[in-house]
Design an enzyme around this catalytic site. Structure first.
Site, PDB file in Angstrom:
ATOM      1  CD1 TRP A  75      -1.549   1.262  -5.931  1.00  0.00           C
ATOM      2  CD2 TRP A  75      -2.318   3.265  -4.224  1.00  0.00           C
ATOM      3  NE1 TRP A  75      -2.811   2.454  -6.715  1.00  0.00           N
ATOM      4  CE2 TRP A  75      -3.471   3.754  -5.327  1.00  0.00           C
ATOM      5  CE3 TRP A  75      -2.120   4.516  -3.044  1.00  0.00           C
ATOM      6  CZ2 TRP A  75      -3.632   4.278  -5.259  1.00  0.00           C
ATOM      7  CZ3 TRP A  75      -3.287   5.262  -3.444  1.00  0.00           C
ATOM      8  CH2 TRP A  75      -3.753   4.964  -4.942  1.00  0.00           C
ATOM      9  CG  HIS A  76       0.790   5.859  -0.848  1.00  0.00           C
ATOM     10  ND1 HIS A  76       0.135   4.724  -0.047  1.00  0.00           N
ATOM     11  CD2 HIS A  76      -0.931   6.833  -0.458  1.00  0.00           C
ATOM     12  CE1 HIS A  76      -1.048   5.253   0.501  1.00  0.00           C
ATOM     13  NE2 HIS A  76      -1.533   6.152  -0.037  1.00  0.00           N
ATOM     14  N   GLY A  77       3.732   5.973  -4.571  1.00  0.00           N
ATOM     15  CA  GLY A  77       4.530   6.361  -4.885  1.00  0.00           C
ATOM     16  C   GLY A  77       5.892   5.457  -5.515  1.00  0.00           C
ATOM     17  CB  ALA A 123      -0.952  -0.143   1.229  1.00  0.00           C
ATOM     18  N   GLY A 124       1.828   1.487   0.723  1.00  0.00           N
ATOM     19  CA  GLY A 124       2.963   2.189   0.645  1.00  0.00           C
ATOM     20  C   GLY A 124       3.410   2.674  -0.641  1.00  0.00           C
TER      21      GLY A 124
END
Length: 382
Positions: free
Chosen positions: A271-273, A268-269
């Site tokens: 996915w942010h960048g 998920a982390g």
């Protein structure tokens, strides 16, 4: 357009072979193609740079132009393929599917919309008919979101940018300035993200579409678990339903549960960048969630104020990783927060004096004038 065509054809193949292993192969193949497309555009440069640094090579990262909203429409198409496989039927006609994937209000910053939340609305007899209540509510939501963005987020940004910018340029800042910058960013990112989501909900209502809620006062959460049930709700649900639970969730024993949690939050982390700081930010939240789940076994009730502080402070500290450009800058910022460069400002200003020393933000001038002109200031003399 190519992605939409591929996924719709893939959904047809999944539906036709849903009762056999061939349908599952089409599902897995479709998911892999979507992830490769997302990974190729978003993470190939990061992977090349990391590989070059690890082995001392001079590889040139590919210069792709990142397609707008690729993360959000990729996740929506994956959820559509999974839903088609589970329900063993064609959920939408071609034009309905194309509109579901390309509906512009929520594509940039969410919410992530599941097929069952939007496609039945597109198939409703009322879709496309003017509804005054939807228009009024849509304009209200959009105006609230726009106000959050322009009046709050954009005026907090200069405070955060100044603090993080100084650290990025190697300038030591006081703990006071560092905490001010971090708190400013903590509020800025919430008002930014919440504003975009509310504007999306408002725009959706103008078209007669009810999009799902994405934020529920996350900074009022009394635990990290509750925080992730309130922050970017649709993203949390997506990773829970399409990654954490398929990995086994909490059903395969103690160690498997926590390893699944750490893996899910790390992804998920990322996915942010495409940056190591996002990966570490996700891992940190995975560790916090694991601690929170483990703490529940103790069944010790803490005062509400203590529970809030034990949630808000770690979340705030983790935003340092989210905001800094690299891990070195993050370490320097944490060092400043700890008071390595002193607690007061370099000029020896008090807290109130420091606030007064910040540059005046011109955007507040017209707001101040309007409030004064309309007589909205409270009367201090009776």
């Amino acid at each position: 357009i190519g992605s939409i065509l591929f996924n719709f054809l893939c959904s047809i193949a999944i539906q036709r072979h849903a009762r056999s292993s061939t349908g599952k192969r089409f599902l897995i193949g479709g998911i892999i193609v979507n992830l490769l497309l997302l990974g190729g555009f978003k993470y190939s440069g990061f992977a090349t740079e990391s590989f070059s640094m690890a082995f001392g090579l001079s590889l040139q990262p590919p210069s792709f132009i990142l397609p707008l909203a690729i993360s959000f429409f990729t996740f929506q198409q994956i959820s559509y393929l999974v839903t088609t496989y589970r329900e063993q039927r064609l959920i939408a006609r071609p034009h309905e599917y194309a509109l579901y994937v390309s509906f512009f209000p929520q594509l940039i910053a969410g919410p992530i919309v599941q097929p069952g939340e939007m496609i039945p609305q597109l198939q409703s007899k009322n879709f496309g008919k003017t509804n005054r209540n939807d228009i009024v509510l849509g304009l209200c939501l959009f105006t609230i979101g726009l106000g959050k963005k322009i009046l709050l987020a954009d005026n907090l940004a200069p405070i955060a940018d100044a603090a993080f910018g100084q650290v990025a340029h190697g300038t030591g800042i006081s703990a006071l300035a560092a905490w001010m910058g971090l708190f400013a960013f903590t509020l800025q990112i919430y008002f930014d993200f919440s504003a975009y989501s509310e504007m999306a909900l408002g725009l959706g209502r103008l078209f007669g579409i009810r999009l799902p809620e994405n934020f529920a006062s996350p900074y009022r959460a009394l635990s990290i678990i509750e925080f992730w049930r309130r922050w970017h709700i649709t993203l949390s649900n997506f990773f829970k339903n399409y990654l954490y639970i398929p990995l086994g969730g909490s059903q395969l024993g103690f160690f498997k549960k926590y390893s699944n949690l750490l893996l899910t939050m790390t992804i998920a982390g990322m996915w942010h960048g495409a940056n190591w700081t996002f990966l570490i930010w996700g891992l940190a939240h995975g560790l916090l969630l694991s601690i929170n789940h483990f703490w529940r076994f103790a069944r010790i009730r803490l005062p509400i104020e203590v529970s809030w502080l034990l949630t808000f402070v770690p979340v705030t500290l983790c935003w340092t990783l989210f905001r800094t450009e690299n891990f070195t800058d993050a370490l320097h910022y944490f060092s400043a927060l700890a008071g390595t460069n002193g607690w007061a400002s370099a000029e020896g200003l008090s807290f109130i004096e420091y606030l007064r020393s910040l540059d005046q933000m011109e955007i507040w001038n017209p707001v101040h004038y309007v409030i004064h002109f309309l007589g909205w200031y409270p009367s201090l003399i009776h």
